[in-house]
Enzyme design. Structure first.
Site, mmCIF file in Angstrom:
data_model
loop_
_atom_site.group_PDB
_atom_site.id
_atom_site.type_symbol
_atom_site.label_atom_id
_atom_site.label_comp_id
_atom_site.label_asym_id
_atom_site.label_seq_id
_atom_site.Cartn_x
_atom_site.Cartn_y
_atom_site.Cartn_z
ATOM 1 C CG ASP A 5 -8.729 4.948 -1.650
ATOM 2 O OD1 ASP A 5 -8.871 3.870 -0.818
ATOM 3 O OD2 ASP A 5 -7.619 4.762 -2.398
ATOM 4 C CG ASP A 102 -9.683 1.996 2.102
ATOM 5 O OD1 ASP A 102 -9.092 1.033 1.305
ATOM 6 O OD2 ASP A 102 -8.560 2.806 2.089
ATOM 7 C CD GLU A 103 -9.585 0.676 -3.509
ATOM 8 O OE1 GLU A 103 -9.711 1.371 -4.497
ATOM 9 O OE2 GLU A 103 -8.466 0.066 -3.205
HETATM 10 MG MG LIG Z 1 -7.119 4.060 0.900
#
Ligand SMILES: [Mg+2]
Length: 369
Positions: A5, A102-103
Site C-alpha cells: 500500500d 495504490d494497493e
Molecule cells: Mg495508500
C-alpha cells in the site's frame, strides 16, 4: 501473503511534482479552492494533524488548517502512477490482486518474506519515487492489517502466531472490515477487544448481527482470512461524474438539465461495457445525500442512459435545494449480465446517508493510507 500500500498516495504524487510542498500540510480535493464547495479526497499526514480527513467539506478543512495547501484532484496523473506501481508488482511474476489505485495483494510464499518485501518496496520507489508499506501475513486479513503497522515506509509481519500478541488488547475496529458502528455495538455487548471478540459465542453474535455476520465477526477476531490471491485484472464496476454547485440549485428544471448533461457525459465516456443500472445522487443542502437507481437491460445507448437518469431523478424531492448532483453508470458484470432486471420493472434502491457522520463517496477513491 503480502499486501502493498502506497503511503498517502495522492498527496505523495502531488508532492513529487511540487517538491516545495514536502513536509507541508497538503489537501487534495475538488478544484483546489477551499472557498468553493467540494470535499477532501486526501490529506497529507501533516494536514491530518489538524483534523483534516477524507470526505470532509473543503471549507471545514480550511477552517481547521488555514495554512494547508489546497490542490485540485488530477485523476489522470494518479492513474498513470498507479499503472507504474502495478507494473512493478506484476514484474515479480507473482499473482497480483489489485485492491485499488495504490494497493494490492501478492501471493508470495518465500523463506524470507521481509527481504522480499523490502526489495519490492525498493523497486516501487525506484519506479515511482514514492514510498510504500508492505504487510506480511498468513492470509489477506493479516497482511492488510500488518501494512498499517508498517506505515510509513516500513515492513510489518502479522501471523496467526503473533495475532493476539499484536492485536489482542486492541479494540475490534483495528481489524479490516470492522468499523466504528460494529465496534460500538460490540462494546454494548461487553466485547471491547480483539481477544474478547475471538472468544465470543458465535451463536450470541448471530442473534445480534445476523446468522452470517455474527459468526464471521468471531472468525475475524481470530485472524482468519482468505489465502487465495485472485489475479483477475481489476475492472471498475462503475463510471460516474458529479458536480458540486457553488450556489444551490433550487429550480428543478435546472436540476433536470444538469442530470441530462451529466448522463450524456458519462455515456460518452463509456467504452464497450454495457450498463446495468444508472444511479443518480443528489446532495441536498446542507449535506444530506440520497441516491436512487434505475435498472436497465444492459445498454451503452446515450439516450437510454439519459432517460434512465431522468427516471431515477423522479424519485427525489423536487422541493429542496440541491448542492451536488451525480450520475453513475454501473456495469453489468460478466456473472450477472443474464440476471439483469428488465427495464420495464424499474428497480428503485434508495439509501439515505447523513454525510456529517459518513465520509463522502467521491469519484476519487477514499485514500486512508
Ligand atoms: Mg495508500
Amino acid at each position: 501473503m503480502l499486501h502493498v500500500d502506497l503511503d498517502q498516495f495522492i498527496a505523495a504524487v502531488e508532492v513529487d511534482r511540487h517538491p516545495e510542498l514536502r513536509g507541508k500540510p497538503v489537501v487534495v480535493g475538488g478544484d483546489g479552492d477551499p472557498a468553493k464547495r467540494g470535499v477532501v479526497s486526501t490529506a497529507s499526514y501533516e494536514a491530518r494533524e489538524f483534523g483534516v480527513h477524507s470526505g470532509q467539506p473543503l471549507r471545514t478543512a480550511a477552517k481547521r488548517c488555514p495554512d494547508c495547501v489546497f490542490l485540485p484532484v488530477d485523476a489522470d496523473a494518479y492513474n498513470a502512477v498507479s499503472a507504474r506501481i502495478m507494473a512493478v508488482l506484476r514484474e515479480t511474476g507473482k499473482p497480483v490482486e489489485v485492491l485499488g489505485w495504490d494497493e494490492a495483494f501478492l501471493g508470495v510464499d518465500t523463506e524470507d518474506p521481509e527481504g522480499f518485501a523490502r526489495g519490492l518496496a525498493a523497486d516501487v520507489k525506484a519506479a515511482t519515487r514514492l514510498d510504500c508499506s508492505v504487510g506480511i501475513g498468513d492470509n489477506k486479513l493479516q497482511a492488510k492489517i500488518a501494512t498499517g503497522f508498517g506505515k510509513p515506509a516500513g515492513v510489518f509481519r502479522l501471523t496467526s502466531a503473533t495475532w493476539f500478541d499484536v492485536l489482542g488488547d486492541r479494540p475490534p475496529d483495528v481489524i479490516w472490515g470492522i468499523g466504528a458502528k460494529t465496534t460500538a455495538k460490540l462494546a454494548g455487548l461487553g466485547i471491547t477487544t480483539v481477544r474478547g471478540l475471538a472468544g465470543a459465542d458465535p451463536d450470541r453474535l448471530a442473534r445480534e448481527f445476523g446468522p452470517t455476520t455474527g459468526p464471521w465477526l468471531v472468525l475475524l477476531g481470530r485472524g482468519r482470512g482468505e489465502t487465495e490471491v485472485d489475479p483477475t485484472p481489476y475492472v471498475a464496476r462503475s463510471h460516474g461524474r458529479e458536480v458540486t454547485f457553488q450556489q444551490n440549485l433550487v429550480d428543478w428544471a435546472e436540476v433536470r438539465a444538469e442530470v441530462t448533461r451529466l448522463a450524456r457525459q458519462v455515456a460518452s465516456e463509456l467504452s464497450e461495457r454495457t450498463v446495468a443500472r444508472v444511479v443518480v445522487k443528489v446532495r441536498y443542502a446542507p449535506f444530506i445525500t440520497v441516491t436512487h437507481g434505475v435498472a436497465l437491460t444492459g445498454t451503452i445507448e446515450t439516450e437510454t442512459i439519459e432517460t434512465a437518469a431522468l427516471a431515477a431523478l423522479e424519485a427525489f424531492d423536487p422541493g429542496r435545494p440541491v448542492r451536488l448532483l451525480g450520475v453513475r453508470a454501473e456495469f453489468a458484470s460478466v456473472v450477472d449480465e443474464s440476471s439483469v432486471v428488465d427495464e420495464s420493472s424499474v428497480v428503485d434502491e434508495s439509501s439515505v446517508v447523513d454525510e456529517s457522520t459518513v465520509p463522502d463517496e467521491s469519484t476519487v477513491p477514499d485514500e486512508t493510507g
